[in-house]
Design a protein around this motif. Structure first.
Motif, short mmCIF file in Angstrom:
data_model
loop_
_atom_site.label_atom_id
_atom_site.label_comp_id
_atom_site.label_asym_id
_atom_site.label_seq_id
_atom_site.Cartn_x
_atom_site.Cartn_y
_atom_site.Cartn_z
N ALA A 71 16.59 -41.16 84.25
CA ALA A 71 16.84 -41.58 82.69
C ALA A 71 18.44 -41.40 82.58
O ALA A 71 18.90 -42.16 81.51
N GLN A 72 19.10 -40.42 83.11
CA GLN A 72 20.48 -40.49 82.76
C GLN A 72 21.11 -41.76 83.48
O GLN A 72 22.21 -42.27 82.65
N TYR A 73 20.83 -42.42 84.59
CA TYR A 73 21.37 -43.54 85.11
C TYR A 73 20.89 -44.69 84.14
O TYR A 73 21.79 -45.71 83.74
N THR A 74 19.82 -44.80 83.45
CA THR A 74 19.24 -45.85 82.68
C THR A 74 20.08 -45.80 81.26
O THR A 74 20.59 -46.85 81.02
N SER A 75 20.28 -44.83 80.65
CA SER A 75 21.11 -44.50 79.55
C SER A 75 22.59 -44.86 79.71
O SER A 75 23.18 -45.50 78.98
N THR A 76 23.14 -44.31 80.81
CA THR A 76 24.32 -44.48 80.98
C THR A 76 24.67 -45.94 81.46
O THR A 76 25.93 -46.35 80.87
N LEU A 77 24.01 -46.39 82.12
CA LEU A 77 24.15 -47.90 82.55
C LEU A 77 24.18 -48.95 81.34
O LEU A 77 24.82 -49.85 81.25
N LEU A 78 23.19 -48.58 80.53
CA LEU A 78 22.90 -49.23 79.16
C LEU A 78 24.26 -49.17 78.22
O LEU A 78 24.69 -50.18 77.63
N TYR A 79 25.00 -48.07 78.34
CA TYR A 79 25.90 -47.79 77.38
C TYR A 79 27.22 -48.25 77.85
O TYR A 79 27.96 -49.13 77.36
N THR A 80 27.33 -47.92 79.42
CA THR A 80 28.57 -48.66 79.96
C THR A 80 28.73 -50.11 80.25
O THR A 80 29.71 -50.55 80.23
N LEU A 88 19.52 -45.66 71.67
CA LEU A 88 18.32 -46.18 72.14
C LEU A 88 18.26 -46.05 73.71
O LEU A 88 17.09 -45.99 74.34
N GLY A 89 19.42 -45.67 74.46
CA GLY A 89 19.40 -45.18 75.77
C GLY A 89 18.54 -43.95 76.19
O GLY A 89 17.82 -44.05 77.15
N MET A 90 18.66 -43.27 75.10
CA MET A 90 17.83 -42.00 75.47
C MET A 90 16.44 -42.31 75.24
O MET A 90 15.72 -41.75 76.15
N LEU A 91 15.82 -43.00 74.49
CA LEU A 91 14.50 -43.30 74.26
C LEU A 91 14.04 -44.16 75.46
O LEU A 91 13.12 -44.10 75.89
N ALA A 92 15.16 -45.20 75.91
CA ALA A 92 14.83 -46.15 77.18
C ALA A 92 14.71 -45.13 78.31
O ALA A 92 13.75 -45.35 79.53
N GLY A 93 15.82 -44.25 78.42
CA GLY A 93 15.61 -43.17 79.79
C GLY A 93 14.19 -42.52 79.77
O GLY A 93 13.56 -42.15 80.92
N GLY A 94 13.93 -41.93 78.49
CA GLY A 94 12.70 -41.17 78.63
C GLY A 94 11.41 -42.12 78.87
O GLY A 94 10.52 -41.65 79.57
N GLY A 223 13.28 -36.70 80.61
CA GLY A 223 14.41 -37.76 80.83
C GLY A 223 15.30 -37.74 79.43
O GLY A 223 16.39 -37.79 79.65
N VAL A 224 14.66 -37.36 78.29
CA VAL A 224 15.49 -37.45 77.18
C VAL A 224 16.43 -36.32 76.92
O VAL A 224 17.68 -36.45 76.46
N VAL A 225 16.14 -35.09 77.57
CA VAL A 225 17.11 -34.04 77.54
C VAL A 225 18.12 -34.34 78.63
O VAL A 225 19.43 -33.87 78.47
N GLY A 226 17.87 -34.88 79.39
CA GLY A 226 18.78 -35.28 80.58
C GLY A 226 19.85 -36.33 80.09
O GLY A 226 21.06 -36.12 80.46
N THR A 227 19.62 -37.44 79.28
CA THR A 227 20.27 -38.37 78.75
C THR A 227 21.37 -37.63 77.79
O THR A 227 22.47 -37.90 77.39
N LEU A 228 20.67 -36.74 76.92
CA LEU A 228 21.61 -36.09 75.97
C LEU A 228 22.60 -35.22 76.81
O LEU A 228 23.81 -34.96 76.06
#
Length: 332
Positions: A71-80, A88-94, A223-228
């Motif tokens: 989840a962290q890599y999903t959200s971070t890659l979408l952002y960077t 949105l990345g948090m939801l996608a990561g979850g 996953g959600v708390v990981g992205t946060l």
């Protein structure tokens, strides 16, 4: 029926009271204090998410780091890489973590005991290796640094209070979900499976399907708390994201607090997370790793003296007192 409803209301009342108490931290402007509070609530949330699957079903997962890291890599890659908001990345990561849980469940949930635990550890290790090898995308062992651009849309803040507030909201959501599950048919099925899966199956409970539901819910919140948390520390790397230690801490916090109870992981997190920080600060420079010995001693003590954890032992004591009171009133 009346006692059931009152007990159900008391859980929500306790949840509200705890959230109100923890929210007092928002009044502080000390960054060190807020960092301790954020870390504490972070582990309380992870442990509560872990508890939905493992506490209520009796399965031991040491691979929740896989859901967190993916989840962290999903959200971070979408952002960077694509400039997609972390909201949105948090939801996608979850959701990505949820899909991984579905795959893991189909392949490994029929395993029992240590075999399931080993399978989850293997999954975490495999994903860590992938993150290291595919360095063109993930940054490899160097990791990814999230640009510091404070704004609400980027989920990055100059002060710690907004981040702490978001963690509190997420913890409250996980606790409310746990309360709902514990009072639902799914919760009853999971407890029956934990006590005796063969008997539960003979009564018509679909063991695999109920465990899969619990695993997917648990992985989503992990996953959600990981992205946060990634947006808080502004850095991720394979060793930190796909960490078995995170899963072990979640298990340890839940077991000491009371696995399979609503507030057990919360109690364990509030007790252990600050204790770890203080021990690492106090013993780290002189006796590196000594805090792990203290952790081990505490775990052994809990297992030997209160195997049901703090919350489980207190609940059993309250039930025992209520039974004695009802028996005494009946005799009168």
């Amino acid at each position: 029926m009346r006692s059931f409803l009152s007990h159900k209301k008391s859980d929500y009342f306790i949840c509200a009271a705890v959230m109100l108490l923890l929210s007092l931290g928002l009044l502080s402007s000390n960054k060190y204090t807020l960092d301790i509070l954020i870390t504490t609530v972070y582990f309380c949330t992870i442990a509560s998410a872990w508890n939905i699957m493992c506490g209520y079903t009796g399965q031991l997962s040491l691979g929740h780091g896989a859901f967190l890291g993916l989840a962290q890599y999903t959200s971070t890659l979408l952002y960077t890489k694509m400039d997609i908001s972390p909201w949105l990345g948090m939801l996608a990561g979850g959701l990505t973590a949820m899909l991984l849980a579905l795959l893991v469940g189909v392949l490994a949930l029929r395993l029992k005991g240590p075999f399931f635990a080993l399978a989850t550890i293997a999954l975490t290790t495999i994903l860590e290796i992938f993150a290291v090898k595919f360095d063109g995308i993930t940054g490899g062992s160097v990791g990814i640094t999230i640009p510091y651009n404070p704004s609400l849309g980027n989920m990055i803040f100059k002060d710690y209070q907004p981040t702490y507030f978001l963690f509190l909201c997420l913890l409250a959501l996980v606790l409310l979900t746990t309360i709902y599950i514990s009072r639902s048919r799914l919760g009853s099925n999971l407890v029956a499976i934990r006590e005796n899966d063969l008997t539960a199956a003979s009564l018509g409970i679909n063991v695999f399907r109920n465990q899969l539901y619990a695993l997917m819910i648990s992985s989503f919140f992990t996953g959600v708390v990981g992205t946060l948390y990634a947006q808080y520390v502004l850095f991720i790397d394979p060793a930190g994201s796909f960490s078995v230690i995170v899963s072990e801490k979640a298990a340890l916090i839940s077991i000491i607090g009371g696995a399979g109870t609503v507030f057990g992981p919360l109690i364990g997190g509030i007790l252990l997370a600050p204790t770890e920080i203080f021990l690492r600060t106090w013993l780290g420079s002189t006796y590196q790793g000594a805090y792990l010995i203290v952790y081990g001693v505490v775990l052994i003590f809990v297992i030997l003296t209160i195997p049901n954890g703090i919350a489980g032992t207190v609940s059993a004591y309250i039930r025992k007192c209520n039974c004695k009171t009802e028996q005494a009133s009946g005799d009168d």
